[in-house]
Write an enzyme that holds these catalytic residues in place. Structure first.
Site, mmCIF file in Angstrom:
data_model
loop_
_atom_site.group_PDB
_atom_site.id
_atom_site.type_symbol
_atom_site.label_atom_id
_atom_site.label_comp_id
_atom_site.label_asym_id
_atom_site.label_seq_id
_atom_site.Cartn_x
_atom_site.Cartn_y
_atom_site.Cartn_z
ATOM 1 N N LYS A 40 0.798 -1.225 0.000
ATOM 2 C CA LYS A 40 0.000 0.000 0.000
ATOM 3 C C LYS A 40 0.832 1.277 0.000
ATOM 4 O O LYS A 40 0.317 2.354 -0.287
ATOM 5 C CB LYS A 40 -0.933 0.023 1.220
ATOM 6 C CG LYS A 40 -0.243 0.227 2.557
ATOM 7 C CD LYS A 40 -1.258 0.284 3.688
ATOM 8 C CE LYS A 40 -0.578 0.518 5.035
ATOM 9 N NZ LYS A 40 0.105 1.814 5.126
ATOM 10 N N TYR A 43 7.525 -0.223 -1.993
ATOM 11 C CA TYR A 43 8.210 -1.510 -2.015
ATOM 12 C C TYR A 43 9.503 -1.415 -1.205
ATOM 13 O O TYR A 43 10.249 -0.449 -1.309
ATOM 14 C CB TYR A 43 8.488 -1.937 -3.456
ATOM 15 C CG TYR A 43 7.217 -2.204 -4.225
ATOM 16 C CD1 TYR A 43 6.467 -3.346 -3.975
ATOM 17 C CD2 TYR A 43 6.749 -1.290 -5.168
ATOM 18 C CE1 TYR A 43 5.276 -3.579 -4.654
ATOM 19 C CE2 TYR A 43 5.559 -1.518 -5.850
ATOM 20 C CZ TYR A 43 4.826 -2.657 -5.588
ATOM 21 O OH TYR A 43 3.638 -2.883 -6.243
ATOM 22 N N HIS A 450 45.662 -10.763 9.822
ATOM 23 C CA HIS A 450 46.218 -9.729 10.712
ATOM 24 C C HIS A 450 46.678 -8.533 9.873
ATOM 25 O O HIS A 450 47.277 -8.718 8.810
ATOM 26 C CB HIS A 450 47.421 -10.283 11.483
ATOM 27 C CG HIS A 450 48.094 -9.256 12.348
ATOM 28 N ND1 HIS A 450 47.562 -8.849 13.553
ATOM 29 C CD2 HIS A 450 49.243 -8.545 12.167
ATOM 30 C CE1 HIS A 450 48.370 -7.929 14.085
ATOM 31 N NE2 HIS A 450 49.400 -7.733 13.257
#
Length: 474
Positions: A40, A43, A450
């Site tokens: 309504k 989207y 690392h």
């Protein structure tokens, strides 16, 4: 044919195109079902249009501006100027790109899109009321329906979102000017995220909260670094205060609060943002017409396959209860579509992560130590502080820690709690560990790059085993 007398049919009717609904519709389309998706408003639902995405865009922008202007210890001196209309335009562009993508993906997977508000009319039938004068309505007959109507902000008595100075989170994210001062009602995740955004953009922020701490649903040691950082940003907190009303005063407003003894306090500001939580949208669906009754909190009860008490009707996302999270809705949407298609699919609620995009971030998944004990496990806990992480120190954000909870006899990872830089990203590794049944040894023996923040996950697992290298062992 008279407008309003149109009738169509579909295998699967999906009501609501948020992150649950559109995912359910696309997955059902992939499984060769005829799908109709009704929306309504827009989207992508609240998440893509008014919540998750725009708020994270604003968080990123405010972080960038604040850090650029507060990096003197790195030898960087700057005085950023934020043009709010341009910032909002950029934010809206991100939203438009994503929502446009949802429409294209749905259509590409054979989903029929229908604009309007759907309500159940009878068994196997829904009425879709189209917006706009003269647009009428139509009846959709379905074999199965998936309810994904989401949630809306809870209003506090005396604070009408229709009044100009009173904002909900959607309105706050659409302002084209930074308010000079702002009172935020509620210190939950929405209130705290937006408090940080506006404080970093230069707003004088005051937070009033009924309870006695920020982020009251999280453990104290997770919330504490967030509160400390908020204090450093100049955010003013008042706990044990229930917002009772507001009135115009000069160029702004005065917000009144009341404590448990009935003592009244007043706080002046330009605007007031009400962020006390959200409630499911189930009162517009005509559920009584198909024999479904929400529980006392307004949620539709479902099983681990997203099924309601009616075999042909499913419910997913915020309407189906806590946790009210977009990614949980998407997972439920896939399950609902697969169950309707006859696939052996179900939900594993233990591995649903949660994140708060405050400064620092919080990420959690699975069980806490206390919850593990309550469930009959013998928990062992490992923890690694970010102030011992080389990568965290190089980012200038070394607050917080990674904590892993495992079952000591078996070594299986049961949960994790992270507060610190990129917690929302780091928690995914531990969600994966829970999902695959990994042990502490599995996590600890996985070589991590690392220097990275993810090494803290490895070190927390090693700490639980008693042989962490870069922190004292338990």
């Amino acid at each position: 044919m008279v407008v309003g007398d149109i009738s169509t049919g579909t295998d699967v009717l999906v009501i609501g195109a948020g992150p649950g609904g559109y995912v359910a519709a696309i997955r059902a389309g992939q499984l060769d079902l005829d799908v109709t998706l009704v929306e309504k408003d827009a989207y992508g639902g609240t998440c893509l249009n008014y919540g998750c995405i725009p708020s994270k865009a604003m968080i990123t922008a405010s972080d960038l501006a604040h850090e650029a202007g507060n990096a003197e210890e790195m030898g960087i001196y700057a005085d950023p100027e934020v043009e709010m209309p341009e910032l909002v335009e950029w934010k809206d562009g991100v939203v438009d790109q994503l929502t446009g993508g949802v429409e294209k993906l749905a259509k590409a997977n054979g989903v029929s899109l229908m604009e309007g508000r759907a309500e159940f009319a009878d068994e196997g039938k829904a009425r879709v009321v189209h917006g706009g004068e003269g647009q009428g309505s139509e009846t959709v007959e379905f074999e199965h329906a998936i309810v994904s109507t989401g949630s809306r902000p809870i209003e506090v008595p005396g604070f009408d979102f229709g009044d100009d100075p009173v904002l909900d989170s959607r309105q706050a994210l659409a302002m084209d000017e930074v308010p000079e001062s702002l009172v935020i009602v509620g210190a939950g995740y929405i209130g705290m995220e937006l408090a940080g955004v506006f404080a970093k953009l230069g707003t004088d922020v005051t937070v009033v909260e009924m309870l006695d701490s920020v982020l009251p649903t999280y453990e104290d040691d997770l919330a504490r670094p967030v509160k400390k950082r908020a204090d450093e940003l100049g955010i003013d907190f008042h706990f044990g205060q229930a917002a009772s009303g507001w009135e115009e005063a000069g160029d702004g407003i005065t917000v009144t609060t009341e404590d448990e003894d009935g003592d009244v306090s007043e706080f002046g500001a330009e605007k007031v943002l009400v962020a006390v939580g959200r409630e499911p949208v189930t009162d517009t669906l005509g559920l009584e017409n198909v024999g479904i009754e929400p529980n006392e909190d307004g949620f539709i009860e479902t099983d681990d396959r997203a099924r309601t008490e009616k075999d042909d009707i499913f419910a997913i996302g915020d309407v189906a209860g806590e946790p009210m999270l977009a990614h949980k809705a998407s997972a439920e949407g896939q399950v609902a579509a697969e169950v309707i298609a006859g696939e052996p699919s179900a939900l594993d609620q233990q591995a649903v992560p949660a994140a708060v995009f405050t400064d620092p971030e919080i990420g959690t998944v699975g069980l806490t130590e206390a919850e593990a004990e309550d469930d009959g496990f013998e928990p062992v806990v490992g923890q690694f502080p970010f102030n011992a992480s080389g990568r965290a120190l190089t980012t200038g954000h070394a607050e917080g820690f990674v904590r892993i909870v495992a079952d000591e006899p078996s070594g299986f990872v049961l949960g994790a709690q992270i507060v610190g830089p990129e917690a929302s990203e780091l928690v995914a590794e531990l969600g994966f560990a829970i999902e695959m049944g990994a042990t502490l040894e599995d996590v600890a023996s996985t070589i991590h790059t690392h220097p990275t923040l993810s090494e803290a996950v490895m070190e927390a697992a090693e700490n639980a085993l008693g042989h962490a290298i870069h922190t004292l062992n338990r």
